[in-house]
Write a protein that holds these residues in place. Structure first.
Motif, PDB file in Angstrom:
ATOM      1  N   MET A  73       0.827  -1.204   0.000  1.00  0.00           N
ATOM      2  CA  MET A  73       0.000   0.000   0.000  1.00  0.00           C
ATOM      3  C   MET A  73       0.864   1.257   0.000  1.00  0.00           C
ATOM      4  N   ASP A  74       0.255   2.358  -0.376  1.00  0.00           N
ATOM      5  CA  ASP A  74       0.919   3.663  -0.442  1.00  0.00           C
ATOM      6  C   ASP A  74       2.085   3.625  -1.428  1.00  0.00           C
ATOM      7  N   LEU A  75       1.864   2.993  -2.575  1.00  0.00           N
ATOM      8  CA  LEU A  75       2.937   2.828  -3.557  1.00  0.00           C
ATOM      9  C   LEU A  75       3.341   4.140  -4.223  1.00  0.00           C
ATOM     10  N   GLY A  76       2.487   5.144  -4.190  1.00  0.00           N
ATOM     11  CA  GLY A  76       2.830   6.445  -4.748  1.00  0.00           C
ATOM     12  C   GLY A  76       3.634   7.303  -3.798  1.00  0.00           C
ATOM     13  N   ASP A  77       3.808   6.822  -2.605  1.00  0.00           N
ATOM     14  CA  ASP A  77       4.541   7.520  -1.559  1.00  0.00           C
ATOM     15  C   ASP A  77       5.976   6.994  -1.559  1.00  0.00           C
ATOM     16  N   GLY A  78       6.897   7.727  -1.006  1.00  0.00           N
ATOM     17  CA  GLY A  78       8.277   7.253  -0.905  1.00  0.00           C
ATOM     18  C   GLY A  78       8.459   6.222   0.189  1.00  0.00           C
ATOM     19  N   THR A  79       7.403   5.979   0.964  1.00  0.00           N
ATOM     20  CA  THR A  79       7.469   5.041   2.085  1.00  0.00           C
ATOM     21  C   THR A  79       6.222   4.156   2.089  1.00  0.00           C
ATOM     22  N   PRO A  80       6.209   3.082   1.307  1.00  0.00           N
ATOM     23  CA  PRO A  80       5.041   2.203   1.330  1.00  0.00           C
ATOM     24  C   PRO A  80       4.993   1.357   2.601  1.00  0.00           C
ATOM     25  N   VAL A  81       3.827   0.808   2.848  1.00  0.00           N
ATOM     26  CA  VAL A  81       3.598  -0.103   3.958  1.00  0.00           C
ATOM     27  C   VAL A  81       2.996  -1.383   3.389  1.00  0.00           C
ATOM     28  N   PHE A  82       2.860  -2.396   4.227  1.00  0.00           N
ATOM     29  CA  PHE A  82       2.345  -3.662   3.717  1.00  0.00           C
ATOM     30  C   PHE A  82       1.520  -4.379   4.766  1.00  0.00           C
ATOM     31  N   ASP A  83       0.713  -5.299   4.276  1.00  0.00           N
ATOM     32  CA  ASP A  83      -0.058  -6.217   5.113  1.00  0.00           C
ATOM     33  C   ASP A  83       0.353  -7.616   4.683  1.00  0.00           C
ATOM     34  N   LEU A  84       0.801  -8.423   5.621  1.00  0.00           N
ATOM     35  CA  LEU A  84       1.273  -9.778   5.342  1.00  0.00           C
ATOM     36  C   LEU A  84       0.432 -10.748   6.166  1.00  0.00           C
ATOM     37  N   ARG A  85      -0.189 -11.705   5.471  1.00  0.00           N
ATOM     38  CA  ARG A  85      -1.023 -12.694   6.154  1.00  0.00           C
ATOM     39  C   ARG A  85      -0.606 -14.085   5.703  1.00  0.00           C
ATOM     40  N   ILE A  86      -0.266 -14.924   6.673  1.00  0.00           N
ATOM     41  CA  ILE A  86       0.120 -16.313   6.417  1.00  0.00           C
ATOM     42  C   ILE A  86      -0.937 -17.207   7.057  1.00  0.00           C
ATOM     43  N   ARG A  87      -1.422 -18.187   6.307  1.00  0.00           N
ATOM     44  CA  ARG A  87      -2.398 -19.129   6.865  1.00  0.00           C
ATOM     45  C   ARG A  87      -1.815 -19.813   8.103  1.00  0.00           C
ATOM     46  N   THR A  88      -2.681 -20.098   9.049  1.00  0.00           N
ATOM     47  CA  THR A  88      -2.260 -20.683  10.326  1.00  0.00           C
ATOM     48  C   THR A  88      -1.361 -21.896  10.129  1.00  0.00           C
ATOM     49  N   ARG A  89      -1.737 -22.800   9.247  1.00  0.00           N
ATOM     50  CA  ARG A  89      -0.976 -24.053   9.117  1.00  0.00           C
ATOM     51  C   ARG A  89       0.420 -23.853   8.531  1.00  0.00           C
ATOM     52  N   TYR A  90       0.711 -22.664   7.990  1.00  0.00           N
ATOM     53  CA  TYR A  90       2.040 -22.398   7.426  1.00  0.00           C
ATOM     54  C   TYR A  90       2.875 -21.454   8.288  1.00  0.00           C
ATOM     55  N   ARG A  91       2.302 -20.963   9.367  1.00  0.00           N
ATOM     56  CA  ARG A  91       3.054 -20.060  10.249  1.00  0.00           C
ATOM     57  C   ARG A  91       4.163 -20.844  10.939  1.00  0.00           C
ATOM     58  N   GLY A  92       5.285 -20.183  11.167  1.00  0.00           N
ATOM     59  CA  GLY A  92       6.403 -20.820  11.844  1.00  0.00           C
ATOM     60  C   GLY A  92       7.258 -21.690  10.937  1.00  0.00           C
ATOM     61  N   GLN A  93       7.036 -21.597   9.615  1.00  0.00           N
ATOM     62  CA  GLN A  93       7.788 -22.412   8.659  1.00  0.00           C
ATOM     63  C   GLN A  93       8.671 -21.577   7.734  1.00  0.00           C
ATOM     64  N   GLY A  94       8.849 -20.305   8.050  1.00  0.00           N
ATOM     65  CA  GLY A  94       9.715 -19.448   7.247  1.00  0.00           C
ATOM     66  C   GLY A  94       9.027 -18.727   6.106  1.00  0.00           C
ATOM     67  N   VAL A  95       7.727 -18.913   5.959  1.00  0.00           N
ATOM     68  CA  VAL A  95       6.996 -18.272   4.863  1.00  0.00           C
ATOM     69  C   VAL A  95       6.993 -16.754   5.033  1.00  0.00           C
ATOM     70  N   GLY A  96       6.781 -16.290   6.248  1.00  0.00           N
ATOM     71  CA  GLY A  96       6.758 -14.844   6.498  1.00  0.00           C
ATOM     72  C   GLY A  96       8.084 -14.178   6.182  1.00  0.00           C
ATOM     73  N   GLY A  97       9.185 -14.806   6.573  1.00  0.00           N
ATOM     74  CA  GLY A  97      10.511 -14.250   6.272  1.00  0.00           C
ATOM     75  C   GLY A  97      10.779 -14.217   4.781  1.00  0.00           C
ATOM     76  N   HIS A  98      10.412 -15.272   4.092  1.00  0.00           N
ATOM     77  CA  HIS A  98      10.576 -15.311   2.641  1.00  0.00           C
ATOM     78  C   HIS A  98       9.746 -14.210   1.989  1.00  0.00           C
ATOM     79  N   ALA A  99       8.506 -14.057   2.449  1.00  0.00           N
ATOM     80  CA  ALA A  99       7.617 -13.042   1.881  1.00  0.00           C
ATOM     81  C   ALA A  99       8.132 -11.635   2.162  1.00  0.00           C
ATOM     82  N   LEU A 100       8.650 -11.398   3.366  1.00  0.00           N
ATOM     83  CA  LEU A 100       9.168 -10.068   3.686  1.00  0.00           C
ATOM     84  C   LEU A 100      10.400  -9.749   2.839  1.00  0.00           C
ATOM     85  N   ALA A 101      11.288 -10.714   2.681  1.00  0.00           N
ATOM     86  CA  ALA A 101      12.461 -10.493   1.817  1.00  0.00           C
ATOM     87  C   ALA A 101      12.023 -10.260   0.381  1.00  0.00           C
ATOM     88  N   TRP A 102      11.036 -11.027  -0.084  1.00  0.00           N
ATOM     89  CA  TRP A 102      10.549 -10.861  -1.453  1.00  0.00           C
ATOM     90  C   TRP A 102       9.928  -9.489  -1.657  1.00  0.00           C
TER      91      TRP A 102
END
Length: 183
Positions: A73-102
């Motif tokens: 979100m806020d892609l027209g701004d010099g400082t965007p923000v994001f919302d990251l949601r991982i399904r419960t069964r995939y939490r704690g498996q590194g998906v969030g870190g991969h998504a944040l790096a991506w």
């Protein structure tokens, strides 16, 4: 796991249905509302909150399985923000870190005017706080009683993190000057 990121297509009814199903079928304990209402998602879709000039949404997938969702979100701004949601069964498996790096690499590559990327989480979301740090984000803010629970039962502290383009490029972390209060 071989994670891929596929852009959400708001023009397709099947995508809207999939988004509604995704958001309403799980709980999101560290978001504004832990349970999402289908009518609320429909309304936000109609308002362009998932795809537009200033917003892009991506499915996090492994083959045909949807593991999560990234909303930028806020892609027209010099400082965007994001919302990251991982399904419960995939939490704690590194998906969030991969998504944040991506998402960090995607934003800095796709939008040359972006100077920094910000993210906020609740103080008690220790997994996300560790993920921020592992991905080069630096704590910049602590908002006391800044995150009211959706049901009004509690108020949590919120913690803000950010990464600067120059730090991402060099692999360093520029820390804020915390001791700068005037005498």
């Amino acid at each position: 796991m071989e994670l891929t990121y596929r852009r959400f297509d708001a023009s397709k009814a099947s995508e809207a249905d999939a988004l509604i199903a995704f958001l309403t079928a799980d709980t999101w304990p560290f978001h504004g509302a832990a349970v999402v209402d289908a009518d609320q998602v429909r309304s936000r879709l109609a308002d362009g909150r998932f795809d537009g000039d200033d917003t892009r949404t991506f499915w996090i997938t492994d083959g045909d399985d949807v593991l999560g969702l990234v909303r930028l979100m806020d892609l027209g701004d010099g400082t965007p923000v994001f919302d990251l949601r991982i399904r419960t069964r995939y939490r704690g498996q590194g998906v969030g870190g991969h998504a944040l790096a991506w998402l960090t690499a995607y934003l800095f590559a796709e939008f040359p005017g972006i100077r920094r990327i910000e993210g906020t989480t609740r103080q008690d979301n220790t997994a996300m706080r560790r993920t921020f740090r592992r991905c080069g984000y630096v704590k910049e803010a602590h908002y006391r009683d800044g995150w009211p629970a959706a049901d009004g039962s509690a108020v949590h502290d919120a913690v803000g993190y950010a990464i600067l383009r120059r730090d991402w490029l060099t692999g360093t972390a520029t820390l804020p000057t915390w001791d700068d209060e005037p005498a």
